[in-house]
Scaffold this motif. Structure first.
Motif, PDB file in Angstrom:
ATOM      1  N   SER A  40       0.858  -1.176   0.000  1.00  0.00           N
ATOM      2  CA  SER A  40       0.000   0.000   0.000  1.00  0.00           C
ATOM      3  C   SER A  40       0.897   1.231   0.000  1.00  0.00           C
ATOM      4  O   SER A  40       1.343   1.679   1.061  1.00  0.00           O
ATOM      5  N   PRO A  41       1.216   1.788  -1.169  1.00  0.00           N
ATOM      6  CA  PRO A  41       2.215   2.849  -1.239  1.00  0.00           C
ATOM      7  C   PRO A  41       1.684   4.171  -0.715  1.00  0.00           C
ATOM      8  O   PRO A  41       0.479   4.391  -0.626  1.00  0.00           O
ATOM      9  N   ASP A  42       2.604   5.054  -0.371  1.00  0.00           N
ATOM     10  CA  ASP A  42       2.258   6.401   0.044  1.00  0.00           C
ATOM     11  C   ASP A  42       1.666   7.127  -1.167  1.00  0.00           C
ATOM     12  O   ASP A  42       2.317   7.266  -2.197  1.00  0.00           O
ATOM     13  N   PRO A  43       0.432   7.621  -1.068  1.00  0.00           N
ATOM     14  CA  PRO A  43      -0.184   8.276  -2.234  1.00  0.00           C
ATOM     15  C   PRO A  43       0.526   9.554  -2.632  1.00  0.00           C
ATOM     16  O   PRO A  43       0.290  10.072  -3.723  1.00  0.00           O
ATOM     17  N   ALA A  44       1.403  10.076  -1.773  1.00  0.00           N
ATOM     18  CA  ALA A  44       2.109  11.315  -2.099  1.00  0.00           C
ATOM     19  C   ALA A  44       3.343  11.062  -2.946  1.00  0.00           C
ATOM     20  O   ALA A  44       4.059  12.005  -3.281  1.00  0.00           O
ATOM     21  N   THR A  45       3.634   9.811  -3.308  1.00  0.00           N
ATOM     22  CA  THR A  45       4.828   9.513  -4.088  1.00  0.00           C
ATOM     23  C   THR A  45       4.484   8.907  -5.431  1.00  0.00           C
ATOM     24  O   THR A  45       3.474   8.212  -5.591  1.00  0.00           O
ATOM     25  N   LEU A  46       5.353   9.185  -6.392  1.00  0.00           N
ATOM     26  CA  LEU A  46       5.346   8.484  -7.673  1.00  0.00           C
ATOM     27  C   LEU A  46       6.464   7.462  -7.622  1.00  0.00           C
ATOM     28  O   LEU A  46       7.555   7.749  -7.140  1.00  0.00           O
ATOM     29  N   ARG A  47       6.208   6.262  -8.121  1.00  0.00           N
ATOM     30  CA  ARG A  47       7.180   5.173  -8.024  1.00  0.00           C
ATOM     31  C   ARG A  47       7.628   4.745  -9.422  1.00  0.00           C
ATOM     32  O   ARG A  47       6.814   4.313 -10.241  1.00  0.00           O
ATOM     33  N   VAL A  48       8.930   4.899  -9.660  1.00  0.00           N
ATOM     34  CA  VAL A  48       9.533   4.596 -10.965  1.00  0.00           C
ATOM     35  C   VAL A  48      10.458   3.403 -10.796  1.00  0.00           C
ATOM     36  O   VAL A  48      11.321   3.392  -9.914  1.00  0.00           O
ATOM     37  N   LEU A  49      10.283   2.396 -11.636  1.00  0.00           N
ATOM     38  CA  LEU A  49      11.167   1.233 -11.647  1.00  0.00           C
ATOM     39  C   LEU A  49      12.210   1.430 -12.745  1.00  0.00           C
ATOM     40  O   LEU A  49      11.860   1.521 -13.923  1.00  0.00           O
ATOM     41  N   HIS A  50      13.484   1.513 -12.346  1.00  0.00           N
ATOM     42  CA  HIS A  50      14.572   1.691 -13.308  1.00  0.00           C
ATOM     43  C   HIS A  50      15.229   0.342 -13.575  1.00  0.00           C
ATOM     44  O   HIS A  50      15.752  -0.290 -12.655  1.00  0.00           O
ATOM     45  N   VAL A  51      15.196  -0.098 -14.834  1.00  0.00           N
ATOM     46  CA  VAL A  51      15.833  -1.342 -15.248  1.00  0.00           C
ATOM     47  C   VAL A  51      16.784  -1.033 -16.397  1.00  0.00           C
ATOM     48  O   VAL A  51      16.670   0.007 -17.061  1.00  0.00           O
ATOM     49  N   SER A  52      17.718  -1.951 -16.652  1.00  0.00           N
ATOM     50  CA  SER A  52      18.682  -1.721 -17.727  1.00  0.00           C
ATOM     51  C   SER A  52      19.395  -3.010 -18.064  1.00  0.00           C
ATOM     52  O   SER A  52      19.432  -3.952 -17.258  1.00  0.00           O
TER      53      SER A  52
END
Length: 511
Positions: free
Chosen positions: A249-261
């Motif tokens: 249940s993430p903090d609604p005040a954040t955007l979450r970006v998954l960085h892959v490479s």
């Protein structure tokens, strides 16, 4: 029987010290060489005796909230604190730098005290003070016991080795002085923020997703208390995490970006990425290139699982990705969630504005490292120019993406955050003009070619937390999985370095 370890240790120490006697005299009536009185020999006796003393009696059993724990001081080159929660795993904190480490072993969870927290939620309000008081009391008792253990161990071994009370007392005094110096060093380097940047291992690798965002632990401690209580009173649920990741249940005040490479044709990467998207409720996936290995058309079907990952997918071309690869991913009918960036193109996706440029080189066409670096820098300058143009148009970019770090460095001062890959290991730095460069390792563990290596590469990815209103980086989790044939897992949380109060932030060079 309790003195047997010291007798055996004394025999070993005497044997080693006799190898290089000071005088070569024999002790009258014993037939043995005299024990030298060199300072190095005394230090050896002190350290060995102190270590034996800590092993024998240098631990404390104490209650911390609903848990029964054992606290122990151990010699260490790096210091820090390690909390072992067997069999779930451990978490390590860079709490201090001193030649001693604090080990906390959670022996058992008291079901009566745990159930009381669930049945009487009002007790959660006092849990913080209770835990703080328990830890403080246990630490004080441990410090006193460790002093006694260190001094007694060094004195006892000194007496057994030198057989002179004065030398034994000197050993005990030196041991006390060394322990005091270690305590001063630990106090001087104490880092209270280390609790926000723990490194998890074992099943506890899922703990950040269960507990929540790093910042919310500080700002919403009441919510954190409830989540923590639910975690410790339902320990059995963590055993299920071996096959399925827990709901987050993430903090609604954040955007979450998954960085892959640098996936490099490893099909296992898609399962890992899909699991992370579900676990962390990812808003956006950014792939900084080298998804393929040779860039041939026959490899294109490898990309098809991207459409089922459940999140927008931003991609830039790496030096192992061809123009054929890029054209395949630009098929809007096949990949509705994919955004291919090149030549500084920017898109608004997942609540962020992202711009990027593809790698100007393709591996089979490489001619030399010097020319390659110049080409990469030129590409970086083109991206920087595009970022400045976006700023002048009133649409500033939040994240820039390249494949080569050399190209990414040319964007310094034009964007808050730039992502790259290529080198198969992580790098993180704030450059001269304020732009943070984050380089990700190989999310494919080096690809299928990794089976040729003696030691498999680790699978690396990162979850970036950005403020939804300012779109600035708040924290990030570095996720490290064992490579091919390995099953280890670690999640390490990090916070950006905060500038001193009153400091002027580094300006971005726009225009």
């Amino acid at each position: 029987m309790a003195r047997d370890p010291f007798r055996a240790a004394a025999a070993r120490v005497r044997h080693r010290l006799r190898l290089r006697p000071r005088t070569g005299r024999r002790v009258r009536g014993s037939g043995a060489l005299a024990v030298p009185s060199r300072p190095l020999g005394l230090v050896t006796v002190v350290l060995f005796g102190a270590w034996l003393g800590l092993l024998a009696v240098g631990s404390v059993r104490t209650t911390v909230g609903p848990m029964d724990t054992t606290m122990t001081l151990r010699p260490s080159l790096t210091g820090g604190t390690k909390i072992n929660v067997s069999p779930l795993g451990a978490l390590e904190m860079d709490s201090h730098h001193a030649p001693v480490r604090l080990d906390v072993d959670v022996d058992r969870l008291d079901p009566v005290r745990s159930e009381a927290l669930v049945q009487h939620p009002e007790r959660l309000s006092g849990l913080e003070e209770e835990v703080t008081g328990d830890v403080g009391a246990g630490t004080r008792e441990l410090a006193l016991r460790s002093c006694v253990a260190v001094v007694s161990g060094a004195t006892a071994l000194g007496l057994a080795v030198y057989r002179r009370p004065r030398r034994a007392l000197a050993a005990g005094g030196l041991a006390l002085a060394l322990l005091a110096a270690s305590g001063v060093s630990a106090y001087a380097t104490w880092n209270p923020k280390s609790v926000l940047e723990p490194k998890f291992s074992g099943l506890l690798s899922s703990a950040p997703s269960v507990v929540g965002d790093a910042r919310s632990i500080v700002t919403d401690f009441d919510v954190y208390q409830q989540e923590l209580a639910r975690l410790v009173t339902n320990v059995t649920k963590l055993y299920d995490a071996t096959s399925t990741l827990p709901v987050y249940s993430p903090d609604p005040a954040t955007l979450r970006v998954l960085h892959v490479s640098d996936i490099h044709l490893n099909p296992a990467a898609w399962h890992i990425i899909g699991s992370l998207v579900e676990q962390y409720d990812i808003d956006l996936i950014i792939d900084s290139g080298d998804t393929m290995d040779h860039g041939a058309a026959v490899e294109n079907n490898f990309l098809d699982p991207i459409s089922d990952l459940g999140a927008p997918y931003v991609w830039v071309r790496g030096n192992h990705d061809s123009a054929t690869t890029q054209k395949y991913l630009r098929d809007a009918k096949r990949f509705k969630n994919v955004h291919v960036l090149d030549d500084g193109r920017a898109v608004n996706v997942g609540g962020l504005r992202v711009a990027g440029i593809g790698d100007p080189e393709f591996t089979p066409d490489r001619t030399g490292p010097e020319q390659a670096e110049d080409v990469e820098r030129t590409a970086g300058l083109r991206l920087a120019a595009a970022l400045r143009e976006q700023q002048r148009a009133g649409t500033p970019v939040d994240i820039a993406v390249t494949h080569e770090p050399a190209a990414a460095r040319e964007t310094d001062g034009t964007v808050p955050l730039v992502l790259a890959g290529h080198v198969h290991h992580r790098q993180n730095e704030v450059m001269e003009h304020g732009t943070r460069l984050k380089v990700e390792g190989s999310t494919g563990g080096g690809g299928l070619r990794a089976v040729q290596n003696k030691k498999p590469e680790q699978v690396l990815a990162s979850v970036l937390y950005l403020d939804r209103s300012t779109r600035r980086l708040q924290a990030w989790d570095e996720i490290t999985l064992g490579g091919l044939g390995l099953t280890t897992a670690e999640v390490s949380r990090h916070l950006p370095e905060e500038k001193p109060a009153g400091a002027t932030p580094s300006p971005f060079r726009f225009g």
